[in-house]
Design a protein around this motif. Sequence first.
Motif, PDB file in Angstrom:
ATOM      1  N   GLU A 450      14.611 104.618  31.660  1.00 48.01           N
ATOM      2  CA  GLU A 450      14.826 104.700  33.107  1.00 48.01           C
ATOM      3  C   GLU A 450      15.454 103.413  33.629  1.00 48.01           C
ATOM      4  O   GLU A 450      16.321 103.439  34.512  1.00 48.01           O
ATOM      5  N   THR A 451      15.028 102.266  33.067  1.00 49.24           N
ATOM      6  CA  THR A 451      15.598 100.979  33.463  1.00 49.24           C
ATOM      7  C   THR A 451      17.084 100.919  33.117  1.00 49.24           C
ATOM      8  O   THR A 451      17.914 100.496  33.936  1.00 49.24           O
ATOM      9  N   ALA A 452      17.437 101.344  31.893  1.00 48.30           N
ATOM     10  CA  ALA A 452      18.827 101.320  31.458  1.00 48.30           C
ATOM     11  C   ALA A 452      19.696 102.201  32.352  1.00 48.30           C
ATOM     12  O   ALA A 452      20.786 101.786  32.803  1.00 48.30           O
ATOM     13  N   ILE A 453      19.232 103.425  32.618  1.00 49.47           N
ATOM     14  CA  ILE A 453      20.007 104.354  33.447  1.00 49.47           C
ATOM     15  C   ILE A 453      20.158 103.818  34.870  1.00 49.47           C
ATOM     16  O   ILE A 453      21.241 103.887  35.465  1.00 49.47           O
ATOM     17  N   TYR A 454      19.074 103.241  35.412  1.00 48.70           N
ATOM     18  CA  TYR A 454      19.149 102.690  36.769  1.00 48.70           C
ATOM     19  C   TYR A 454      20.246 101.635  36.862  1.00 48.70           C
ATOM     20  O   TYR A 454      21.065 101.635  37.795  1.00 48.70           O
ATOM     21  N   TRP A 455      20.268 100.703  35.911  1.00 45.44           N
ATOM     22  CA  TRP A 455      21.226  99.603  36.003  1.00 45.44           C
ATOM     23  C   TRP A 455      22.659 100.051  35.745  1.00 45.44           C
ATOM     24  O   TRP A 455      23.613  99.501  36.320  1.00 45.44           O
ATOM     25  N   ILE A 456      22.850 101.039  34.891  1.00 44.03           N
ATOM     26  CA  ILE A 456      24.202 101.583  34.701  1.00 44.03           C
ATOM     27  C   ILE A 456      24.684 102.243  35.985  1.00 44.03           C
ATOM     28  O   ILE A 456      25.829 102.031  36.423  1.00 44.03           O
ATOM     29  N   GLU A 457      23.811 103.023  36.608  1.00 44.47           N
ATOM     30  CA  GLU A 457      24.165 103.656  37.883  1.00 44.47           C
ATOM     31  C   GLU A 457      24.359 102.609  38.975  1.00 44.47           C
ATOM     32  O   GLU A 457      25.210 102.771  39.868  1.00 44.47           O
ATOM     33  N   TYR A 458      23.607 101.525  38.917  1.00 47.04           N
ATOM     34  CA  TYR A 458      23.744 100.419  39.872  1.00 47.04           C
ATOM     35  C   TYR A 458      25.145  99.808  39.776  1.00 47.04           C
ATOM     36  O   TYR A 458      25.803  99.553  40.796  1.00 47.04           O
ATOM     37  N   VAL A 459      25.587  99.573  38.546  1.00 46.97           N
ATOM     38  CA  VAL A 459      26.924  99.010  38.328  1.00 46.97           C
ATOM     39  C   VAL A 459      28.006  99.955  38.855  1.00 46.97           C
ATOM     40  O   VAL A 459      29.002  99.522  39.444  1.00 46.97           O
ATOM     41  N   ILE A 460      27.807 101.259  38.648  1.00 43.58           N
ATOM     42  CA  ILE A 460      28.766 102.242  39.155  1.00 43.58           C
ATOM     43  C   ILE A 460      28.784 102.233  40.679  1.00 43.58           C
ATOM     44  O   ILE A 460      29.853 102.208  41.310  1.00 43.58           O
ATOM     45  N   ARG A 461      27.586 102.249  41.289  1.00 44.66           N
ATOM     46  CA  ARG A 461      27.496 102.285  42.759  1.00 44.66           C
ATOM     47  C   ARG A 461      28.151 101.073  43.394  1.00 44.66           C
ATOM     48  O   ARG A 461      28.789 101.172  44.440  1.00 44.66           O
ATOM     49  N   HIS A 462      27.996  99.918  42.758  1.00 48.76           N
ATOM     50  CA  HIS A 462      28.473  98.672  43.356  1.00 48.76           C
ATOM     51  C   HIS A 462      29.769  98.170  42.709  1.00 48.76           C
ATOM     52  O   HIS A 462      30.045  96.968  42.735  1.00 48.76           O
TER      53      HIS A 462
END
Length: 523
Positions: A450-462
Amino acid sequence: MKTILVPVVLLFLAITHYGNSAKILGLFTAPARSHYILGSALMKGLAEKGHDVTVISAYGEKQPPKGKGTYRDIVVTEIQNSIQEMLKNEKMSMVDRENLNPFFAALFVGHVVPKLMEPVLSNEGVQQLIHSKEKFDVVIIEQFLNDAQKALATHFGAPLVLLSTVGANFWINSLVGNPGPTSYIPALSLGYTVPMTFRQRLSNTLLTLLNEVYYPLYVHPNENAKIKKYIPNGPDISDVLYNVSLVLMNSHPSTNQPVPYVPNMIDIAGFHIKPPKKLPQDLQEFLDSAKDGVIYFSMGSNLKSADFLPEKRDAVLKTFSTLKEKILWKWEDDVLPGQPKNVKLSKWLPQQDILAHPNVKLFITHGGFLSTAETIYHGVPVLAIPIFGDQKLNAKSAVRNGFGIALPYSDLTEDTFAKSVHEILTNPKYKTNAKKRSELFHDRLVGPMETAIYWIEYVIRHKGAPHLRVAAVDLPWYKYHLLDVIGFLVLVSLGLVLVSYYVVKIACRKLCSKQKSKKVKKH
């Protein structure tokens, strides 16, 4: 009413899916199945979350995930062919690499592995993708001597995320401006633990300096040539290397030495570990019926216990034959000469599910990080027989943290092996410490996947999250190490010393001349 409601619901679900999904490209091309296991686990997790993923690898996924997202494979079979050809021509087996000089090994790896990776960019399927008009929201690449592949992030106009299959190291630190003092952070290949002796710190510093010179002068120019050869209008390697938005680290303080991290380095060790599944019937019965417990023996996916020298193999067999415990052994040949009755063989075993069984009392392993993480996850003591790479460091960490014993392959005899096995089986401290490590490993606010997916999506969002980037990345090496400031201070100090020297000299001369003149007047 129902006929209207159904299409509306379907339209809503479609909009929700495509509104939240991203197109993700992953490259996990290292010629080692253990590396691929990590990459495929991450990409399957992203697909199950609803993202559309494309994976370039040396192996391919036999069971692609079935979920909200899509999973597309591009398999580069040439990599496996290259590694098999290289191993065929080599005179030494994998277990013979134990005593390779680390300085020679660093040069060898930097020379050979990038050559094995070249078929990735020249592969027909990869070239078709490069020349397509596809766009990706993020590109994820395993950090493993494949710098030319990072140019694909620039080519597709996407942020670059790196997956490090080990902890912080030379390959990673320089790309994101992360400090890595050689005074207390040993190189993975040296296998040192802290605190290091003077001799170890000297070797550690010299190996780091070797890499600092070798990669910019030899490895990076060769990677730059690949970019220009295989990628249209390919960027320069200097623009590619430091274009990293995020590094996902396969590490954790419960398994690795605590070291400094810059903001875009995130620990996700254990993300590949799944809840235990039901074992095949023969294995389930074997483990369930082991009233005295089970010893699980596996040297991983790259090393083979079948390559053990006869005297090493016999030392293991003689010890096993005296034990009341059952032995489950990953043995790669069809026959094991002198196989004791309490030993069960298999060319492949579901390691995670086996380690989860309560009757497993000891894991005999090569000490690779996947195996180390899995044994800590399940709280099983280890006897590590390390050969190369990070295995020696992982083995010594198990010793330092009290849940295992390290037995170098060169020191393996019937006496040393029997004593090590007996010590772990009879001394409860190893099991106790393994359980303590397991508690630390599990004690997280959010699970590692969940941590890995969150940060990948974070990079995409920002849009690449440039606000996480530290200024050190943009500094040339001499500014980062303050060599210009040190040089200036040294020059100023020398100048002050010289000025002081001449001032004192002139003052002394004047004082001497006054004293002489006084003497002349008196006379």
